[in-house]
Scaffold this active site. Sequence first.
Site, mmCIF file in Angstrom:
data_model
loop_
_atom_site.group_PDB
_atom_site.id
_atom_site.type_symbol
_atom_site.label_atom_id
_atom_site.label_comp_id
_atom_site.label_asym_id
_atom_site.label_seq_id
_atom_site.Cartn_x
_atom_site.Cartn_y
_atom_site.Cartn_z
ATOM 1 C CG HIS A 128 -0.567 -36.031 18.808
ATOM 2 N ND1 HIS A 128 -0.746 -37.244 19.441
ATOM 3 C CD2 HIS A 128 -1.596 -35.893 17.944
ATOM 4 C CE1 HIS A 128 -1.831 -37.832 18.944
ATOM 5 N NE2 HIS A 128 -2.370 -37.028 18.047
ATOM 6 C CD GLU A 171 10.072 -5.902 6.527
ATOM 7 O OE1 GLU A 171 9.770 -4.766 6.082
ATOM 8 O OE2 GLU A 171 9.907 -6.217 7.723
ATOM 9 C CD GLU A 229 -0.453 -4.396 11.951
ATOM 10 O OE1 GLU A 229 -1.250 -4.578 11.023
ATOM 11 O OE2 GLU A 229 0.774 -4.288 11.777
ATOM 12 C CE LYS A 252 6.963 -0.833 9.776
ATOM 13 N NZ LYS A 252 5.847 -0.256 9.037
ATOM 14 C CE LYS A 282 -3.357 1.964 3.134
ATOM 15 N NZ LYS A 282 -4.222 1.643 4.275
ATOM 16 N N GLY A 333 -4.322 -2.371 5.726
ATOM 17 C CA GLY A 333 -3.596 -3.522 5.184
ATOM 18 C C GLY A 333 -4.197 -4.846 5.612
ATOM 19 N NE ARG A 334 -5.182 -4.038 11.897
ATOM 20 C CZ ARG A 334 -4.530 -2.889 11.915
ATOM 21 N NH1 ARG A 334 -3.446 -2.735 11.178
ATOM 22 N NH2 ARG A 334 -4.945 -1.879 12.664
#
Length: 539
Positions: free
Chosen positions: A377, A205, A346, A505, A199, A260-261
């Site tokens: 397990h 990254e 977030e 950041k 966005k 974004g999410r």
Amino acid sequence: MSAPWQALQQLASEPFSLRQAFSDDPERAQRFRLNACDIELDYSKNLINSKRWQQLLALAEHSELRQLRSRMAAGEAINHTEQRSVGHMRLRLPDQALTTLEDQAIAEAIRLCRQQMTALVNQLNTQSYLGYKGKPITDLIWVGIGGSLLGPQMACEALSPFNQSPLKLHFAGNIDGAVVHDICKTLNPETCLVVVASKSFGTEETRQNALTLRQWFLDHGADQAAIARHFWATSSNIKAATEFGIVPEHILPMWDWVGGRYSIWSAIGLPLALQLGNAQFDQFLAGAHAMDQHFLQADLSNNMPVVLALLGIWYINGMGCQSQALLPYNHYLRLLPSYVQQLDMESNGKQVDHDGQPLACATAPVIWGDAGTNGQHAYHQLLHQSKLVIPADFILAAKPQHALSDHHLRLAAHCFAQTQALMQGKTIMEAKAECLAQGLSEEQASRLAPHKASPGNKPSNTMLLPELSPFYLGALLALYEHKVFCQGAIWQLNSFDQWGVELGKQLSGPIYQSLNGKSSNFDSSTSALMSSLQRHLTS
Ligand code: F6P
């Protein structure tokens, strides 16, 4: 702490036995059960009774939930710290309903984006999109992180049985070079399309991975025209994307009114649209839209997102629980916990309310989990016997996407058995009787019984989907989005910003510079770690 929150804690301190509640009330399962969009929610195995439930509903009634929900639906800037409206529900409106939007410029932008996506999906799936050496595209590399990656990656995995595309999808998120290295190792750039999903088009990254991939193309003889042909973006930062070398016709829009999410419903859903084909992608949107309608119209007491939100609040604020397990008994949903982790943590992992005042109580649980039965397990031991109370959401699709029906019945049996075992537990007397029945002596049985007993009274929800289809996945994701929204509204915080991620950041910049030779001052721990790293790299 204000009165309603104190009342919750007071009620939570009163003794309550789920086992007893079930034996006292044969109607309990019916009373605490809800259906929305054909998704069935059984919430009867929670530590609630009528009194507790009424108190929780009163909390919702007296909160700003209803007003905030209307303000969101009306497109008001409820993300006030960024002066943005919150419009992801618009993205799943059916085409014909876009005319109802007040802002027709937005409706037009959504239509245009859908047309661009449809055209690209058709071109790629018919393999008529040719690369710089005239070969059809066979692989799509999706570069993004957080909300620009988790959604499409999870949904593509979840709906992989519906795959209709000849293309193979690859997701590059982490800045760890291993990711791009491994992707490039097996592929030929001549047949790859790269989509840079960001966005902001400023996320380190994503930029780094995109730059590495661009260099990979250049190293294989691609020129600028070839880069332009093979690179697409989905971004709201057109300037940065074009400066990178992506031609404007290859930039699918993102808008500041979609977080974004919450963006899987936008062009960020392109990998899913590609995999499903356009018609089935519409079904995915339709499922979310159906859940939106339920959320906007149902009474609070019969509103599935509200019910899930209140149960979460009960455990966090009434009982002091810090975590929430998400346990899909469905292999294809194994990435769902990571997706909901970002969505929930977030959004609501915050310290201040709307006015910037410190929050009086904890918000947002730690979300974790994995697909059943694997967890049985591993960590289910702790769920059953530790002193921690960890509420768990179990999710099961009634019809499997395969023909191994005996596997499926066994899977379902384990899912239901776990919720039953968590609820009823096993008393010491029962454990001892079991030992005696197995032939142990009285003394041996007494010694072993406390180890074998389980306290029970551990809460869970069970969600039953008719099947894991595009429609029901859409509805399920919208359900969790709205749950998070309701909790944020009741806690009176802004669920739509994420300032907390910024500090890390900011601090990584000077450390990176310093690792590259520029000297700086850091705390002694960070300096020592950096020196050790340098020693290893130069040895
Ligand atoms: O760092 C957090 C975050 O901003 C998320 O909210 C977002 O989903 C992710 O980074 C990716 O952001 P972008 O799409 O701008 O690259």
